[in-house]
Design a protein around this motif. Sequence first.
Motif, PDB file in Angstrom:
ATOM      1  N   ASP A  86       0.889  -1.224   0.099  1.00  0.00           N
ATOM      2  CA  ASP A  86       0.080  -0.154   0.028  1.00  0.00           C
ATOM      3  C   ASP A  86       0.974   1.047   0.196  1.00  0.00           C
ATOM      4  OD1 ASP A  86      -2.332  -1.344   2.527  1.00  0.00           O
ATOM      5  OD2 ASP A  86      -2.197  -1.564   0.234  1.00  0.00           O
ATOM      6  N   SER A  87       2.093   1.149   0.164  1.00  0.00           N
ATOM      7  CA  SER A  87       3.051   2.242   0.069  1.00  0.00           C
ATOM      8  C   SER A  87       2.796   2.777  -0.979  1.00  0.00           C
ATOM      9  CB  SER A  87       4.488   1.826   0.639  1.00  0.00           C
ATOM     10  OG  SER A  87       4.525   1.377   1.869  1.00  0.00           O
ATOM     11  N   ALA A  88       2.831   4.335  -1.145  1.00  0.00           N
ATOM     12  CA  ALA A  88       2.547   5.012  -2.646  1.00  0.00           C
ATOM     13  C   ALA A  88       2.212   6.375  -2.252  1.00  0.00           C
ATOM     14  CB  ALA A  88       1.412   4.323  -3.367  1.00  0.00           C
ATOM     15  N   VAL A  89       2.167   7.263  -3.088  1.00  0.00           N
ATOM     16  CA  VAL A  89       1.712   8.603  -2.972  1.00  0.00           C
ATOM     17  C   VAL A  89      -0.047   8.432  -3.334  1.00  0.00           C
ATOM     18  CG1 VAL A  89       1.622  10.998  -3.721  1.00  0.00           C
ATOM     19  CG2 VAL A  89       3.429   9.545  -3.591  1.00  0.00           C
ATOM     20  N   TYR A  90      -0.963   9.022  -2.529  1.00  0.00           N
ATOM     21  CA  TYR A  90      -2.013   9.077  -2.910  1.00  0.00           C
ATOM     22  C   TYR A  90      -2.594  10.457  -3.182  1.00  0.00           C
ATOM     23  CZ  TYR A  90      -2.274   4.371  -1.134  1.00  0.00           C
ATOM     24  OH  TYR A  90      -2.101   2.994  -0.857  1.00  0.00           O
ATOM     25  N   LEU A  91      -3.211  10.469  -4.505  1.00  0.00           N
ATOM     26  CA  LEU A  91      -3.504  11.926  -5.173  1.00  0.00           C
ATOM     27  C   LEU A  91      -4.791  12.267  -4.977  1.00  0.00           C
ATOM     28  CD1 LEU A  91      -0.962  11.656  -7.937  1.00  0.00           C
ATOM     29  CD2 LEU A  91      -0.710  13.156  -6.202  1.00  0.00           C
ATOM     30  N   CYS A  92      -5.420  13.285  -4.681  1.00  0.00           N
ATOM     31  CA  CYS A  92      -6.583  13.807  -4.743  1.00  0.00           C
ATOM     32  C   CYS A  92      -6.813  14.634  -6.082  1.00  0.00           C
ATOM     33  CB  CYS A  92      -7.154  14.121  -3.292  1.00  0.00           C
ATOM     34  SG  CYS A  92      -8.915  14.828  -3.463  1.00  0.00           S
TER      35      CYS A  92
END
Lengths: 112, 115
Positions: A86-92
């Motif tokens: 799940d390690s990642a950048v989460y972009l909105c």
Amino acid sequence: GAGVSQSPRYKVAKRGQDVALRCDPISGHVSLFWYQQALGQGPEFLTYFQNEAQLDKSGLPSDRFFAERPEGSVSTLKIQRTQQEDSAVYLCASSLRGNTIYFGEGSWLTVV
Amino acid sequence: AQSVTQPDIHITVSEGASLELRCNYSYGATPYLFWYVQSPGQGLQLLLKYFSGDTLVQGIKGFEAEFKRSQSSFNLRKPSVHWSDAAEYFCAVGEGSTNAGKSTFGDGTTLTVKP
């Protein structure tokens, strides 16, 4: 607000921990999108809201991922029992009419 | 299913030189195409988009892109690169002009600018 605001900007979670990522879209924007960007890759679509309705959640990778936007403004992406992948950048991102979207700076999640 | 390929992972150009970043897409219907730029630690910024009409599209920061249906390409160009253009560039294909947010992205091209 002036732009899409995301918090926290950086989050370190122990494997198995639950995390919540917040997105505050541009004021008045109807559409809201969540993306996941793994290191060295392009963003991948997770889910889409129009106002409070979640119209598309086809990109959510598992039932550990859940998103909500109860009042049609702020949205929260929740990840239960986090795993290393799940390690990642989460972009909105948000949009007024759907033809141009504006991204936030992202929430960087590291699962250790 | 739609897909986007950016064949060049990393490109280095000298400041003042011209730039072309390649993008090939696969999409069953009329494509809605985008180029975004991402600086380190930042979100993505839209450079330009193509929905229909003139196949040469002008964007911000002096960038342009040309849609070529016969080649399934949407290459990004800039006649003279500035040091501040160093960043990662993403090509994307969207589901429609009113749902640009549901897009499929390529894996990006990292641009390095030499002084």
